[in-house]
Write a protein that holds these residues in place. Structure first.
Motif, short mmCIF file in Angstrom:
data_model
loop_
_atom_site.label_atom_id
_atom_site.label_comp_id
_atom_site.label_asym_id
_atom_site.label_seq_id
_atom_site.Cartn_x
_atom_site.Cartn_y
_atom_site.Cartn_z
N LEU A 192 4.12 49.00 -11.17
CA LEU A 192 2.98 48.70 -10.30
C LEU A 192 1.65 48.91 -11.02
CD1 LEU A 192 4.18 50.24 -6.90
CD2 LEU A 192 4.12 47.82 -7.56
N SER B 167 5.37 40.90 -8.57
CA SER B 167 4.93 41.69 -7.41
C SER B 167 6.08 41.84 -6.42
CB SER B 167 3.74 41.01 -6.74
OG SER B 167 2.66 40.87 -7.66
N TYR B 168 6.79 40.77 -6.19
CA TYR B 168 7.91 40.83 -5.25
C TYR B 168 8.97 41.83 -5.74
CZ TYR B 168 11.82 39.40 -2.35
OH TYR B 168 12.88 39.41 -1.47
N PHE C 184 8.02 45.35 -4.96
CA PHE C 184 8.35 45.72 -3.58
C PHE C 184 9.85 45.97 -3.43
CE2 PHE C 184 4.45 43.07 -2.59
CZ PHE C 184 3.64 44.18 -2.45
N ASN D 212 10.90 49.28 -4.92
CA ASN D 212 10.45 50.43 -4.13
C ASN D 212 10.95 50.39 -2.70
OD1 ASN D 212 8.33 52.13 -5.79
ND2 ASN D 212 7.91 49.99 -6.27
N LEU E 210 10.77 48.22 -0.33
CA LEU E 210 9.82 47.76 0.67
C LEU E 210 10.21 46.41 1.24
CD1 LEU E 210 6.48 48.78 -1.10
CD2 LEU E 210 7.76 50.04 0.64
N VAL E 211 11.20 45.75 0.66
CA VAL E 211 11.73 44.50 1.19
C VAL E 211 13.25 44.63 1.26
CG1 VAL E 211 9.83 43.08 0.33
CG2 VAL E 211 11.85 43.45 -1.09
#
Length: 639
Positions: free
Chosen positions: A318, A358-359, A362, A365, A367-368
């Protein structure tokens, strides 16, 4: 994202609570029960689930896919505290099947291991490293070994994880092989095989570019392309390589993964900078300094504040993202300003690469949805095609430029050849004209000195009445012989002295015989005289003619003998008679024109003459060199 949702994971399909098979014999399970057990350190899964002594209470119903949150900044105890998650799936409602039943798990991610139990019996467990544990590989395993045997009524899936790292667990599919194998193959292709084939192809083309650079070391783009391909290969290794197959430790493998990403960004910057030819010294120095600092700071066992690099990797990714966006934005701005055709292509790739990266941040981490696919490998594949296209264009443009240069060179060469041909024809014409003029002057000079002087003397004698008809006839015959000698000297004798003497014999024999003198011809073969040409031939004819004329005029000889011989580096032409001799020294001292003319002509062709005379006759010798010097050639040209 285009790869985030696969045809094997649709939310509209039946839930596990109903356990109702679809028309193709597949159940898509989207609910399960979860029990989390805290601990310290990893432990091996027991052979039977009952050995784990799981409590009856504490289970909670969850929806699948399921994620456990992670701490973005790990602490000193992050690498020791562990959690074991038990996912329980009830299959009691499934009808009996005539086909072996399989369990398909599209994706799971954890820093630990996974184990699968059927009715409490261990069916499968992962091996190797808890970090690089084949987490990106889908799982397909049989629940019952053969057909017509009962499948488990309950499935337990055990997942180890570090407390701070979180985890992800996708939905579960249960069905026969025909219904699940194609789903597994598609997922395996998208998650593992395509990234591997793309990075391997990138590396292979990079090796070819390196071979090209070895031949053309001034083309640094080829070397940069090879370095980028090698780093891209190292960067994507963790997507398809399991820890049990790596010859190095987890710490060093993770460090290579992080370092390759940083250097990949730097090399892409240098590649783009080399394309648009507008260097940014400050950006290059900053990128290099940041990369070196991160490489040193994350070295395994070098920094005490880095507890486990694989726990810091999501945070580092990140942090690197905005730096990469800045570097790409600066380079693309310069490429577009320079109106570089490849700039728009790289700009399009950058947009997708930033979005894909970026995906993945996520996804890493939690997050998706963990059922999604990592898209960074496809950004690498896109980079491969973009850079390969750029190098291919440069390669073909270089060939086209060579073709244009060759065509221009051929046109200039053709024009030059035409110009040289025209100049050559002019020079040939001038040379021919000069040769004709020189030959004309030579013939006129020779006819003036020989034939002209004889005719003038005859005309004056006739006018004074001092010559008889016979004498006039002899003078005219001599003039005719001179004219014939001039004509004979123009014939091509191919450097053959004997042919030249034979021609002279044909001309002089009638006159010698009419004078009552016998001619003995004792000529022997002699070497070819390469310098024998019309100018030199006329001199030789004149010398021999003068000698024969002197014999007929002054010696009252009855025999003339002509012979040839080769001695050392000379050819000797000898003429002997049996007439009254003469004093050679006295004749030369009085300055007689005949002897002096013979000496002058011999000197002009690089030859010498000599006389031996006595009461029994005279012997004249003409010594001709086998090879004439340049000075003699200049002398004959000036003659």
């Amino acid at each position: 994202m285009p790869l985030a949702v696969l045809p094997c994971a649709h939310a509209s399909e039946p839930s596990a609570a109903d356990a109702v098979p679809q028309h193709d014999g597949v159940v898509h399970i989207t609910k399960a029960e979860l029990l989390s057990v805290s601990g310290t350190g990893y432990s091996a899964p027991p052979k039977r689930a009952e050995d784990a002594a799981l409590p009856a209470d504490g289970w909670k119903t969850i929806s699948l896919p399921h994620t456990a949150p992670r701490e973005l900044v790990p602490t000193s105890s992050s690498g020791a505290r562990t959690v074991t998650d038990w996912y329980r799936i009830d299959l009691a409602g499934l009808a009996r099947s005539a086909q072996p039943r399989l369990l398909y798990l599209p994706r799971w991610k954890t820093l630990g291991h996974i184990a699968v139990y059927g009715d409490g019996i261990l069916l499968y467990q992962s091996h190797g490293s808890p970090v690089h544990n084949d987490y990106n590989h889908p799982l397909l395993l049989p629940l019952n070994a053969t057909a017509n045997t009962p499948s488990p009524t309950s499935v337990l899936i055990r997942v180890d994880r570090l407390r701070n790292s979180g985890s992800g667990f996708s939905t579960v599919w249960v069905g026969d092989e025909d219904s699940l194998s194609w789903r597994y193959q598609v997922r395996q292709l998208l998650q593992v095989q395509l990234p591997f084939m793309g990075s391997a192809a990138f590396l292979a083309v990079g090796a070819f570019a390196f071979a090209v650079w070895l031949r053309k070391k001034r083309e640094s783009l080829y070397l940069l392309f090879f370095a980028i391909s090698a780093l891209a290969f190292l960067r994507t290794l963790h997507y398809y390589v399991g820890g049990s197959y790596t010859p190095i430790s987890d710490e060093w493998f993770e460090w290579i993964t992080v370092a390759s990403l940083l250097w990949l960004i730097v090399l892409i910057h240098l590649f783009l900078q080399r394309l648009h030819r507008q260097p940014s010294a400050w950006l290059t120095r900053s990128a290099l300094a940041l990369t070196l600092a991160c490489n040193v700071a994350t070295l395994p066992h070098a920094s005490t504040w880095v507890v486990s690099l694989y726990l810091f990797t999501p945070l580092l990714n990140l942090m690197v993202l905005p730096v990469a966006v800045l570097i790409f934005a600066v380079n693309l701005r310069k490429a577009l300003r320079a109106q570089l055709p490849e700039g728009r292509l790289v700009a399009g790739w950058t947009v997708f690469a930033v979005a894909f990266t970026s995906y993945d941040g996520f996804l890493q981490n939690n997050l998706v949805s963990p059922e999604s696919v990592y898209t960074s490998p496809y950004a690498i594949i896109g980079l491969f095609f973009v850079f390969s296209y750029i190098l291919f264009q440069r390669y073909t443009d270089a060939f086209a430029e060579v073709g244009r240069l060759n065509k221009g060179l051929a046109q200039r060469l053709q024009a030059r050849e035409a110009e040289l041909g025209q100049s050559y024809r002019r020079l040939r014409a001038i040379e021919t004209q000069h040769m004709l003029s020189a030959e004309r002057r030579r013939l006129m000079q020779d006819m003036h000195d020989g034939l002209g002087s004889s005719l003038i003397s005859a005309i004056r004698s006739v006018e004074r009445g001092t010559m008889s008809d016979a004498e006039v006839s002899d003078v005219l015959k001599g003039c005719m012989d001179d004219l014939k000698l001039v004509i004979d000297s123009m014939e091509n004798v191919d450097a053959d002295l004997l042919l030249l003497l034979a021609t002279l014999r044909f001309r002089l024999a009638p006159r010698i015989e009419s004078a009552g003198v016998a001619l003995r011809w004792e000529v022997q073969p002699v070497p070819v005289l390469s310098w024998l040409e019309p100018k030199s031939a006329l001199h030789i004819l004149r010398i021999v003619q003068e000698c024969v004329a002197n014999v007929l005029r002054h010696t009252r000889a009855t025999t003339i003998c002509v012979s040839t011989a080769t001695l050392d580096q000379s050819v000797c032409v000898a003429i002997e008679d049996n007439g009254a001799g003469f004093d050679v020294d006295e004749a030369l001292r009085r300055g007689g024109r005949g002897l002096r003319n013979q000496q002058r002509r011999a000197l002009a062709i690089g030859a010498t003459v000599s006389w031996e005379s006595g009461s029994t006759g005279t012997r004249f010798m003409l010594w001709l060199p086998l090879h004439r010097k340049v000075d003699a050639e200049k002398a004959i040209d000036a003659f």
